[in-house]
Design a protein around this motif. Structure first.
Motif, mmCIF file in Angstrom:
data_model
loop_
_atom_site.group_PDB
_atom_site.id
_atom_site.type_symbol
_atom_site.label_atom_id
_atom_site.label_comp_id
_atom_site.label_asym_id
_atom_site.label_seq_id
_atom_site.Cartn_x
_atom_site.Cartn_y
_atom_site.Cartn_z
ATOM 1 N N ALA A 1 -0.841 4.448 7.811
ATOM 2 C CA ALA A 1 -1.821 5.439 8.478
ATOM 3 C C ALA A 1 -1.398 6.726 8.407
ATOM 4 C CB ALA A 1 -1.994 5.213 10.088
ATOM 5 N N LEU A 2 -0.141 7.125 8.447
ATOM 6 C CA LEU A 2 0.358 8.421 8.147
ATOM 7 C C LEU A 2 0.111 8.862 6.787
ATOM 8 C CD1 LEU A 2 1.704 11.045 9.112
ATOM 9 C CD2 LEU A 2 3.881 10.208 8.509
ATOM 10 N N LEU A 3 0.633 8.208 5.998
ATOM 11 C CA LEU A 3 0.298 8.280 4.158
ATOM 12 C C LEU A 3 -1.300 8.408 4.011
ATOM 13 C CD1 LEU A 3 1.306 8.403 1.342
ATOM 14 C CD2 LEU A 3 1.027 5.791 1.537
ATOM 15 N N PHE A 4 -1.883 7.635 4.511
ATOM 16 C CA PHE A 4 -3.356 7.706 4.198
ATOM 17 C C PHE A 4 -3.951 9.057 4.694
ATOM 18 C CE2 PHE A 4 -7.608 6.655 5.740
ATOM 19 C CZ PHE A 4 -8.514 6.550 4.813
ATOM 20 N N SER A 5 -3.695 9.286 5.923
ATOM 21 C CA SER A 5 -4.288 10.817 6.549
ATOM 22 C C SER A 5 -3.734 11.841 5.703
ATOM 23 C CB SER A 5 -3.689 10.929 8.222
ATOM 24 O OG SER A 5 -2.501 11.074 7.862
ATOM 25 N N GLN A 6 -2.352 11.982 5.175
ATOM 26 C CA GLN A 6 -1.938 13.092 4.511
ATOM 27 C C GLN A 6 -2.602 13.033 2.981
ATOM 28 O OE1 GLN A 6 2.154 12.181 4.522
ATOM 29 N NE2 GLN A 6 2.417 13.635 6.148
ATOM 30 N N TYR A 7 -2.715 11.771 2.405
ATOM 31 C CA TYR A 7 -3.383 11.655 1.165
ATOM 32 C C TYR A 7 -5.029 12.135 1.036
ATOM 33 C CZ TYR A 7 -3.609 9.854 -3.642
ATOM 34 O OH TYR A 7 -3.531 9.615 -5.155
ATOM 35 N N ASN A 23 -11.356 5.881 -3.960
ATOM 36 C CA ASN A 23 -10.599 4.683 -4.270
ATOM 37 C C ASN A 23 -9.499 4.477 -2.955
ATOM 38 O OD1 ASN A 23 -11.515 3.744 -6.751
ATOM 39 N ND2 ASN A 23 -10.421 4.953 -7.817
ATOM 40 N N LEU A 24 -8.974 5.508 -2.459
ATOM 41 C CA LEU A 24 -7.962 5.440 -1.300
ATOM 42 C C LEU A 24 -8.837 5.013 -0.168
ATOM 43 C CD1 LEU A 24 -5.602 6.306 -0.034
ATOM 44 C CD2 LEU A 24 -6.482 8.534 0.604
ATOM 45 N N VAL A 25 -9.863 5.347 0.119
ATOM 46 C CA VAL A 25 -10.495 4.752 1.380
ATOM 47 C C VAL A 25 -10.929 3.299 0.956
ATOM 48 C CG1 VAL A 25 -12.540 5.008 2.546
ATOM 49 C CG2 VAL A 25 -11.475 6.997 2.018
ATOM 50 N N HIS A 26 -11.505 3.005 -0.048
ATOM 51 C CA HIS A 26 -11.631 1.492 -0.508
ATOM 52 C C HIS A 26 -10.644 0.708 -0.428
ATOM 53 C CE1 HIS A 26 -14.713 -1.193 -2.393
ATOM 54 N NE2 HIS A 26 -13.610 -1.677 -3.131
ATOM 55 N N GLU A 27 -9.374 1.021 -0.540
ATOM 56 C CA GLU A 27 -8.318 0.157 -0.567
ATOM 57 C C GLU A 27 -8.033 0.037 0.932
ATOM 58 O OE1 GLU A 27 -6.658 -1.707 -2.942
ATOM 59 O OE2 GLU A 27 -8.258 -1.281 -3.942
ATOM 60 N N TYR A 28 -7.865 1.201 1.637
ATOM 61 C CA TYR A 28 -7.256 1.133 3.102
ATOM 62 C C TYR A 28 -8.166 0.481 3.842
ATOM 63 C CZ TYR A 28 -4.984 3.075 7.143
ATOM 64 O OH TYR A 28 -4.293 3.091 8.328
ATOM 65 N N ARG A 29 -9.628 0.564 3.620
ATOM 66 C CA ARG A 29 -10.737 -0.110 4.160
ATOM 67 C C ARG A 29 -10.369 -1.876 4.206
ATOM 68 N NH1 ARG A 29 -15.260 -1.857 1.458
ATOM 69 N NH2 ARG A 29 -17.081 -2.491 2.797
ATOM 70 N N PHE A 88 0.965 -1.152 0.080
ATOM 71 C CA PHE A 88 0.083 -0.114 -0.049
ATOM 72 C C PHE A 88 0.680 1.021 0.039
ATOM 73 C CE2 PHE A 88 -1.948 3.391 2.353
ATOM 74 C CZ PHE A 88 -3.429 3.635 1.715
ATOM 75 N N ILE A 89 1.910 1.247 0.855
ATOM 76 C CA ILE A 89 2.981 2.505 0.858
ATOM 77 C C ILE A 89 3.433 2.965 -0.338
ATOM 78 C CG2 ILE A 89 4.884 3.170 2.159
ATOM 79 C CD1 ILE A 89 3.863 1.905 4.748
ATOM 80 N N THR A 90 3.924 1.680 -0.936
ATOM 81 C CA THR A 90 4.760 1.768 -2.199
ATOM 82 C C THR A 90 3.661 2.296 -3.294
ATOM 83 O OG1 THR A 90 6.072 -0.122 -1.711
ATOM 84 C CG2 THR A 90 6.020 0.366 -4.184
ATOM 85 N N GLU A 91 2.621 1.943 -3.436
ATOM 86 C CA GLU A 91 1.723 2.248 -4.507
ATOM 87 C C GLU A 91 1.078 3.770 -4.228
ATOM 88 O OE1 GLU A 91 -2.641 1.171 -6.629
ATOM 89 O OE2 GLU A 91 -1.592 -0.380 -5.310
ATOM 90 N N TYR A 92 0.704 3.943 -3.070
ATOM 91 C CA TYR A 92 0.146 5.166 -2.851
ATOM 92 C C TYR A 92 0.886 6.308 -2.445
ATOM 93 C CZ TYR A 92 -4.523 3.174 -3.443
ATOM 94 O OH TYR A 92 -5.749 2.704 -4.039
ATOM 95 N N SER A 93 2.276 6.002 -2.167
ATOM 96 C CA SER A 93 3.288 7.282 -2.012
ATOM 97 C C SER A 93 3.287 7.923 -3.228
ATOM 98 C CB SER A 93 4.472 6.634 -1.211
ATOM 99 O OG SER A 93 5.067 5.638 -1.873
ATOM 100 N N LYS A 94 3.580 7.043 -4.169
ATOM 101 C CA LYS A 94 3.869 7.618 -5.591
ATOM 102 C C LYS A 94 2.593 8.428 -6.179
ATOM 103 C CE LYS A 94 6.589 3.875 -6.865
ATOM 104 N NZ LYS A 94 6.726 2.657 -7.735
ATOM 105 N N LYS A 95 1.646 7.954 -5.935
ATOM 106 C CA LYS A 95 0.079 8.736 -6.285
ATOM 107 C C LYS A 95 0.091 9.806 -5.462
ATOM 108 C CE LYS A 95 -2.617 4.757 -7.755
ATOM 109 N NZ LYS A 95 -4.223 4.116 -7.690
ATOM 110 N N PHE A 96 0.489 9.940 -4.129
ATOM 111 C CA PHE A 96 0.303 11.232 -3.433
ATOM 112 C C PHE A 96 1.019 12.162 -3.907
ATOM 113 C CE2 PHE A 96 2.034 13.356 0.407
ATOM 114 C CZ PHE A 96 1.051 14.064 0.647
#
Length: 296
Positions: free
Chosen positions: A247-253, A217-223, A186-194
């Motif tokens: 969690a930190l990446l999710f909150s910032q994004y 989509n972010l919430v859907h994946e993190y859920r 999750f971190i690898t994929e979404y840090s780039k998108k962020f």
């Protein structure tokens, strides 16, 4: 493309629950269109949710509205509380132990109970024995009542006296290594998108509709982590837990997408729905994800 019913749950949990938990089917179809779900798929999914007891329908003139049942409200609110809980809680030192011997003729109930226990954060310590360091007494009471299994279960709240460390219970009940790998992905994929979307949004080159899609989509994946991460207290987690970084990446994004995504939702919602049903205390700019700090 994600499962239509699962995506509807995400939209109820992140948006609709703040607007009276009710929506016109036409608006729901319009929102789901952004993710490639057609009208037929949405109607079939809603019909299935109706049969499963997650939603109820209501007619207003020629329009059909769907709202969450008490069971549906409980599920999305529980999910939201866990999704938006940024920091692990402190442990009271107690273990909750649920043991059952459900007859073979009630196998379906047993299978459903296992799913519910996984969802709640219990770990399978051994066959018919589930444990958790979290305060889940109320959840257990509700499950016993829901499945009417009082004659078949025993529930304990106790302390572990060894001979091994508490970590051995964790290792035998949860595959934390596999969960960490999922967080790493999750971190690898979404840090780039962020990084990319943060730049685009700052330059005002990302539409409200695009922000709505990305936030959902972010919430859907993190859920999805609700189904694998038991939400263990800080004392029982590894020193460097990938879940905290995720969690930190999710909150910032989430923060950079929140306001424009909400504008798009309200733009669609106001056609055929009552915007006045919005919760008085709901302000996406004062969401816990925006005001609370994650402890690493």
């Amino acid at each position: 493309m994600s499962n239509t019913q699962s995506m509807i749950f995400t939209i109820y949990g992140d948006y609709i629950r703040h607007y009276g938990n009710k929506i016109w089917i036409g608006s729901l179809i319009r929102l789901l269109k952004e993710f490639g779900h057609n009208e037929q798929a949405v109607r079939v999914a809603v019909s299935r949710m109706l049969k499963q007891g997650w939603v109820k329908s209501e007619k207003q003139g020629h329009k059909s509205y769907y709202y969450l049942t008490p069971r549906g409200v409980k599920r999305v609110e529980e999910a939201a509380e866990r999704i938006f809980k940024l920091n692990p809680h402190e442990w009271d030192g107690k273990w909750r132990i649920l043991m059952y011997t459900i007859p073979e003729e009630k196998r379906q109930i047993r299978d459903e109970l296992r799913k519910e226990l996984y969802w709640s954060g219990f770990g399978s310590f051994s066959n018919g024995c589930w444990i958790s360091p979290n305060n889940l007494e109320k959840e257990v009471e509700l499950l016993i009542e829901k499945y009417q299994i009082k004659p078949y279960v025993d529930f304990f709240v106790s302390e572990y006296r060894g001979p091994r460390e508490s970590e051995s219970l964790i290792e035998r009940s949860w595959a934390l290594g596999e969960i960490e790998e999922k967080y790493e992905q999750f971190i690898t994929e979404y840090s780039k998108k962020f990084i990319v979307h943060q730049s685009i949004i700052q330059q005002k080159e990302m539409s409200d509709a695009e922000c709505f899609v990305e936030r959902t989509n972010l919430v859907h994946e993190y859920r999805k982590f609700l189904f694998i991460d038991p939400g263990l207290p800080a004392e029982l987690l590894p020193a460097r837990w990938n879940g905290s970084h995720a969690a930190l990446l999710f909150s910032q994004y989430y923060k950079i997408l929140a306001e424009p995504a909400n504008r798009f939702f309200e733009d669609v919602f106001k056609e055929g729905n009552d915007l006045q049903s919005k919760d008085k205390g709901y302000d996406v700019n004062n969401h816990p994800l925006i005001t609370e700090q994650v402890k690493l």
